[in-house]
Motif scaffolding. Sequence first.
Motif, PDB file in Angstrom:
ATOM      1  N   TYR A   1       5.078   1.906   0.440  1.00 15.74           N
ATOM      2  CA  TYR A   1       5.960   2.499  -0.566  1.00 15.74           C
ATOM      3  C   TYR A   1       6.763   3.650   0.045  1.00 15.74           C
ATOM      4  CZ  TYR A   1       3.159  -0.140  -3.932  1.00 15.74           C
ATOM      5  OH  TYR A   1       2.518  -1.145  -4.632  1.00 15.74           O
TER       6      TYR A   1
ATOM      7  N   ASP B   1       0.844  -1.196   0.000  1.00 18.84           N
ATOM      8  CA  ASP B   1       0.000   0.000   0.000  1.00 18.84           C
ATOM      9  C   ASP B   1       0.878   1.244   0.000  1.00 18.84           C
ATOM     10  OD1 ASP B   1       0.970   0.281   2.599  1.00 18.84           O
ATOM     11  OD2 ASP B   1      -0.850  -0.496   3.521  1.00 18.84           O
ATOM     12  N   CYS B   2       0.242   2.409  -0.053  1.00 20.88           N
ATOM     13  CA  CYS B   2       0.972   3.667  -0.184  1.00 20.88           C
ATOM     14  C   CYS B   2       1.946   3.873   0.971  1.00 20.88           C
ATOM     15  CB  CYS B   2      -0.020   4.831  -0.261  1.00 20.88           C
ATOM     16  SG  CYS B   2       0.754   6.424  -0.632  1.00 20.88           S
TER      17      CYS B   2
END
Length: 579
Positions: A422, A418-419
Amino acid sequence: MTRILGKDAPVDESITRMTNGLRQLGFDLEEVNWWNPVPNVWSVLVRDRNCPLLFTNGKGASREAALASALGEFFERLSCNHFFAGYFLGSSISEGAFVHYPNERWFPLQGDEIPAGLLDEPTLHHYNFSDDLKGPMLVDTNSGNAKRGICAIPFERQRTGDEVWIPINIIGNLYVSNGMAAGNSKYEARVQALSEIFKRHIKNTIISSGISLPGIPDEVVARYPKAQAAIDALREQGFGIVVKDASLGGKFPLVNITLLNPENSGVVASFGAHPKFEVALERALTELLRGRTLDQLDTFSPASLDIRKVADQKNIEAHLIDSTGIVAWDLLAGESDYEYTEWNIEGDSKAEFDHLCYLIHRVDMDIYITDYDHLGMYACRIIVPGMSEIYPVETLVRDNNAAGVSLRMRCLNLPALDCAAYEELLEALEDLAVDDQRLVAEFLGIVTDPDTPWETMRVGELKALLNLMVDNLEAALTWVEWTLQFGEVSKERSALFRCLAQCLAFELDGERNLENYESVLRLAHKQADVDRSLEMLKGEGVLSDLPCDDGRLRQFGNHSRMLEVYQRLQDAKTRSLAA
C-alpha cells in the motif's frame, strides 16, 4: 438501387451487406435514436443490445445514408479495434497467440532503448524528436505485457512501399479514431479516412490560426438543391448560416458551414471534407446537426476575439470531439485571407485517393496505411505523422495511456496486498503525478459496473483508502474530505464518507475521545455507516467492497461482456488467416 455520390455500391445493398455481416458476427444492433431536424439532414445512434458500450453515430442526407454511415462506422471501429482501444484485454488474451492481429510483431524490451526494427527513420524522428521517449513507454495498455515487449503492427509507407512497424501504443495515444474508415471498396475506405484526416487537420489550422475564409457564392450552393433546402429551413427557424470555402485557395477539399444563434449569440463551426465538392458540402451540413435537435443549438459559446483562448489545446480538442469549442470572429470576417476557389476532384475512388495522396506528399509528409478485410468489409487505418494526430506527440511522454499498466494488477487485488505494498502504491501514484480527479477504472483500462465503488472511484478516493490501510489517519482525513468535495460519489458512498470524516476528526482530536461521541454519531448517521467507519479506522473492512481479480476480469460484468465480443473478433481474425 439508390446510389450515393462518393460510394462504390448502392446504399441499400451496403445496408443489407453490413447488417447481415454484423448479425453473423453475433451482434444484435438497435437503432436507439433518430434525428431529422431539417430536410435532407438525418442522423442515427446505433448500438449493440448485449454490449451497449459499442455504439456509433451515423449521418447523411437521407435516412438510408445515415444508417449506412452508422453501420460503416461500426465496422471500422471493430476492424481497427477502436472500441477496445483504452481497455485492458485481460490476462488470457494478453498471453494468447496474438493480442491485436495475427500479423502483429513483438519487440523485446532491453532497458530504456527503443528496439531496433520499430518505426522507420521519419517516424522515429517525429515521435522521439526530443530524445525523451523510452522503450517501456511504448508497451500497449491493452495487454500491459511488458515481459512480452512492445506490440506493433505493419503499415505500408505509400511513397516507398516500405513495411513499417508502428506500436499499438502510439496509435492509441495519438490518433484515437482519426484515419479509420470502412467502405464498399479498398479505395472508398481510404478516401474516407484521408478525408477525415484533412478535415480535422485543416479545421484545426483554420480555427487555431484565426484564418478568415471566403464565402461560397449563393449561386454555387444553389446548384445542390438538397443542401440549399436544409440551409433555407435553418434560416427560416431564425438561425444565421454562413457557407465558406475552407479549401485555402483550392489546396484542400473542405467546406465550412457556421451556424449563429441570435437567441444566445452562440456560434458552431462545422467542416466537411471529400474530393467531391457536393459530398464535402453535404458532410459539413450533416455534421453540424448530427445527434442534435434544433432546440439543442443553444448550448454553444459566442465567438471570441482572443485567439490565444481559441487556439488553446483543450478548445481545439473540443472542436475535434463534438464541435463545441469556441471559434474566433476572424473565421467570419468579411475580408478573407484567401480568394474563393471553385474545386472538385474528378474520377473514381482510386483517382480520388491518388489525388489526396498527392496533396499530402507535395508538402513532404508521409502516409502509412494498413488495410483490413477480416470482417467481410474493407477497412483501413491511415496515419499521417504531423497531420493526423488528435493529441500532441508529447502525450507519449507526459500523459501516456499505458501509465497505469504497472499499477493495474495491484489495484485489481487491493484487499490481498500488505502494508508495504500500500505504501508503494501511494508512492507510485505520486511519482506518476496522476490527476487526483481521474477515475481509477479509466486509468487502469477497466469497464465498470453501475452501483459499485469502481464506477465513481477517483484517484483522490483511492488515496483515502490506502492511507487508512497504512494507518496514516491525518492523510486519510484529508483525502476523505477531498472525496466529499470533488469525488462525485454515489449518495450511499457520500453518506459513508461523511460519517468516516467525522469519526476521523474525533479520533485525531487530542482533546476529545471518539468513544464519548459514538452514541450521538449513531443519531446523526446510519447505524451501518457508523459501524463501517469505526472498522475502517482500525484498517478493517476498508476494501471489503473491492473484490480481488486475477486479471481475467470476472468480477466486472460489463468488462467481461466486452471481452466476449473481442474474443469473437479474435476468432474471425483467425478464420480469415486460415482462409
